[in-house]
Design an enzyme around this catalytic site. Structure first.
Site, PDB file in Angstrom:
ATOM      1  N   ARG A  54      -8.640   3.420   7.784  1.00  0.00           N
ATOM      2  CA  ARG A  54      -8.143   2.332   8.613  1.00  0.00           C
ATOM      3  C   ARG A  54      -6.634   2.107   8.500  1.00  0.00           C
ATOM      4  O   ARG A  54      -5.940   2.027   9.512  1.00  0.00           O
ATOM      5  CB  ARG A  54      -8.817   0.994   8.245  1.00  0.00           C
ATOM      6  N   THR A  55      -6.135   1.971   7.271  1.00  0.00           N
ATOM      7  CA  THR A  55      -4.723   1.586   7.116  1.00  0.00           C
ATOM      8  C   THR A  55      -3.827   2.681   7.686  1.00  0.00           C
ATOM      9  O   THR A  55      -2.907   2.403   8.462  1.00  0.00           O
ATOM     10  CB  THR A  55      -4.413   1.336   5.622  1.00  0.00           C
TER      11      THR A  55
ATOM     12  N   LYS B  29       4.561  19.791  -6.389  1.00  0.00           N
ATOM     13  CA  LYS B  29       5.531  20.560  -7.184  1.00  0.00           C
ATOM     14  C   LYS B  29       6.153  19.684  -8.266  1.00  0.00           C
ATOM     15  O   LYS B  29       7.031  20.127  -8.990  1.00  0.00           O
ATOM     16  CB  LYS B  29       6.644  21.097  -6.270  1.00  0.00           C
TER      17      LYS B  29
ATOM     18  N   ARG C 155       0.851   4.078   0.290  1.00  0.00           N
ATOM     19  CA  ARG C 155      -0.340   3.765  -0.527  1.00  0.00           C
ATOM     20  C   ARG C 155      -0.297   4.664  -1.757  1.00  0.00           C
ATOM     21  O   ARG C 155      -0.083   5.884  -1.634  1.00  0.00           O
ATOM     22  CB  ARG C 155      -1.632   4.003   0.255  1.00  0.00           C
TER      23      ARG C 155
ATOM     24  N   HIS D 237      -2.674  -5.544  -1.468  1.00  0.00           N
ATOM     25  CA  HIS D 237      -2.812  -4.868  -0.172  1.00  0.00           C
ATOM     26  C   HIS D 237      -2.396  -5.927   0.860  1.00  0.00           C
ATOM     27  O   HIS D 237      -3.218  -6.477   1.587  1.00  0.00           O
ATOM     28  CB  HIS D 237      -4.272  -4.448   0.007  1.00  0.00           C
TER      29      HIS D 237
HETATM   30  N1  ASP Z   1      -9.850  -0.130   1.960  1.00  0.00           N
HETATM   31  C1  ASP Z   1      -9.609  -1.188   1.024  1.00  0.00           C
HETATM   32  C2  ASP Z   1      -8.538  -0.772   0.036  1.00  0.00           C
HETATM   33  O1  ASP Z   1      -7.981   0.298   0.181  1.00  0.00           O
HETATM   34  C3  ASP Z   1     -10.865  -1.618   0.346  1.00  0.00           C
HETATM   35  C4  ASP Z   1     -11.639  -0.540  -0.336  1.00  0.00           C
HETATM   36  O2  ASP Z   1     -11.210   0.631  -0.386  1.00  0.00           O
HETATM   37  O3  ASP Z   1     -12.723  -0.866  -0.843  1.00  0.00           O
HETATM   38  O4  ASP Z   1      -8.241  -1.530  -0.826  1.00  0.00           O
HETATM   39  N1   CP Z   2      -9.294  -1.558   4.545  1.00  0.00           N
HETATM   40  C1   CP Z   2      -8.676  -0.412   4.184  1.00  0.00           C
HETATM   41  O1   CP Z   2      -7.613  -0.426   3.554  1.00  0.00           O
HETATM   42  O2   CP Z   2      -9.284   0.714   4.632  1.00  0.00           O
HETATM   43  P1   CP Z   2      -8.822   2.194   4.300  1.00  0.00           P
HETATM   44  O3   CP Z   2      -8.935   2.352   2.796  1.00  0.00           O
HETATM   45  O4   CP Z   2      -9.748   3.071   5.058  1.00  0.00           O
HETATM   46  O5   CP Z   2      -7.394   2.321   4.713  1.00  0.00           O
END
Ligand code: ASP
Ligand code: CP
Length: 330
Positions: A79-80, A108, A129, A157
């Site tokens: 998603r993100t 590397k 991330r 987050h």
């Molecule tokens: N997608 C969210 C996160 O990256 C929640 C999860 O992974 O459970 O924090």
């Molecule tokens: N909610 C969220 O961060 O989803 P992803 O980990 O899929 O990015």
């Protein structure tokens, strides 16, 4: 001797022609929800709403034409990562996708500061991330361009918390006066760390439902307590489901466990089912940052109170708003 100013680096990279320097968050990093107050949130939600209307009306438009986003992901994401890509492309910009750092020079041995310095030479904003708490703050220390925290380990987050709050706001029409029950992995879940902190700007009651091993960290509870918010911890949902306006469910963050057998022990320790929903208010919502594993039975998906798939769509508009703001176009 006159000192030599390199022709490109002598100009201010933050002030390209046409940008609005008075735009809130212009040129700023988005690292923690602690950066926001209610006025700023209202502004972001207003812009996000406009983004929603524009997407509904025209799909894509050229607000960020010529701008480039570097999407730098050291941890998995659906998603993100894809909502930031979609947000940038719907705004007419483009994306450098580094969704699997094992194919980059990180393998590397390149450090995070050097990776970020490299990407900012090519992009206008970096979304990061990373599995370590504080990684976005470290990246921001070295980057001159805005860094947006897309999850730093079990830390924060912030863009998720913004979209979570936007979801509550859009779905229930208010935030003040609500009872928000967070259930699941409250220890390692960065989304609940950010959301609970953000909710201290409102008049809400917080319930925490978690097995003993996954309780909300004491330092976060202390922070929230210091802001005067009522909070209570439970091991089962039963006592609080009837008073809950927002049930925010999270996955056990198995990637944060040193001992995988502990994760196995917790598997299935809390599950939302249609029986759970029968005990809940008629006007309430169930949220989940996703991905869902076993915490919400699929039979709940058809319940109109199940807001988790709508929630991820709200994320697109919030991320469009944030990109436009940090790049000085909103
Ligand atoms: N997608 C969210 C996160 O990256 C929640 C999860 O992974 O459970 O924090
Ligand atoms: N909610 C969220 O961060 O989803 P992803 O980990 O899929 O990015």
């Amino acid at each position: 001797m006159t000192s030599f100013t390199p022709p490109i680096h002598g100009s201010n990279p933050h002030l390209p022609f046409g940008d609005q320097q008075d735009s809130p968050f212009y040129g700023q990093d988005i690292l923690s929800v602690k950066q926001f107050d209610r006025a700023k949130l209202e502004y972001i939600f207003g812009v996000a709403h406009e983004m929603y209307e524009m997407v509904a009306r025209v799909g894509s438009f050229d607000l960020l034409k010529g701008k480039i986003l570097a999407n730098l992901f050291y941890e998995p994401s659906t998603r993100t990562s894809s909502s930031f890509t979609s947000a940038m492309e719907r705004l007419g910009g483009s994306v450098i996708p580094i969704n699997n750092v094992s194919y980059s020079s990180v393998t590397k041995g390149e450090s995070l500061p050097d990776t970020v310095r490299t990407l900012e030479a090519y992009a206008d904003v970096i979304v990061l991330r990373h599995p370590e708490i504080g990684s976005s703050a470290l990246a921001a220390k070295y980057a001159k361009k805005p860094v947006i925290n897309a999850g730093d380990g079990a830390g924060e987050h912030p863009t998720q918390a913004l979209l979570d709050l936007f979801t509550i706001h859009e779905e229930l029409g208010r935030v003040d006066g609500l009872t928000v029950t967070m259930m699941g992995d409250l220890k390692y879940g960065r989304t609940v760390h950010s959301l609970s902190r953000l909710l201290t700007l409102y008049d809400v009651k917080l319930n925490y439902v978690a097995p003993e091993m996954l309780r909300m960290p004491a330092e976060i509870k202390a922070e929230i307590g210091a802001k005067g918010l009522p909070q209570a911890a439970y091991e089962s949902l039963e006592p609080v489901i009837g008073e809950t306006d927002v049930l925010y469910v999270t996955r056990v963050q198995k990637e944060r466990f040193e001992d995988p057998s502990k994760h196995e022990e917790l598997k299935g320790s809390y599950v939302v089912t249609t029986e759970t929903m029968a005990k809940a208010k008629d006007e309430m919502i169930v949220m989940h940052p996703l991905p869902r594993v076993w915490e919400i039975d699929m039979a709940v998906d058809d319940d109109p109170r199940a807001a988790y798939f709508r929630q991820m769509e709200y994320g697109l508009y919030i991320r469009m708003a944030l990109l436009a703001m940090v790049l000085g176009k909103a």
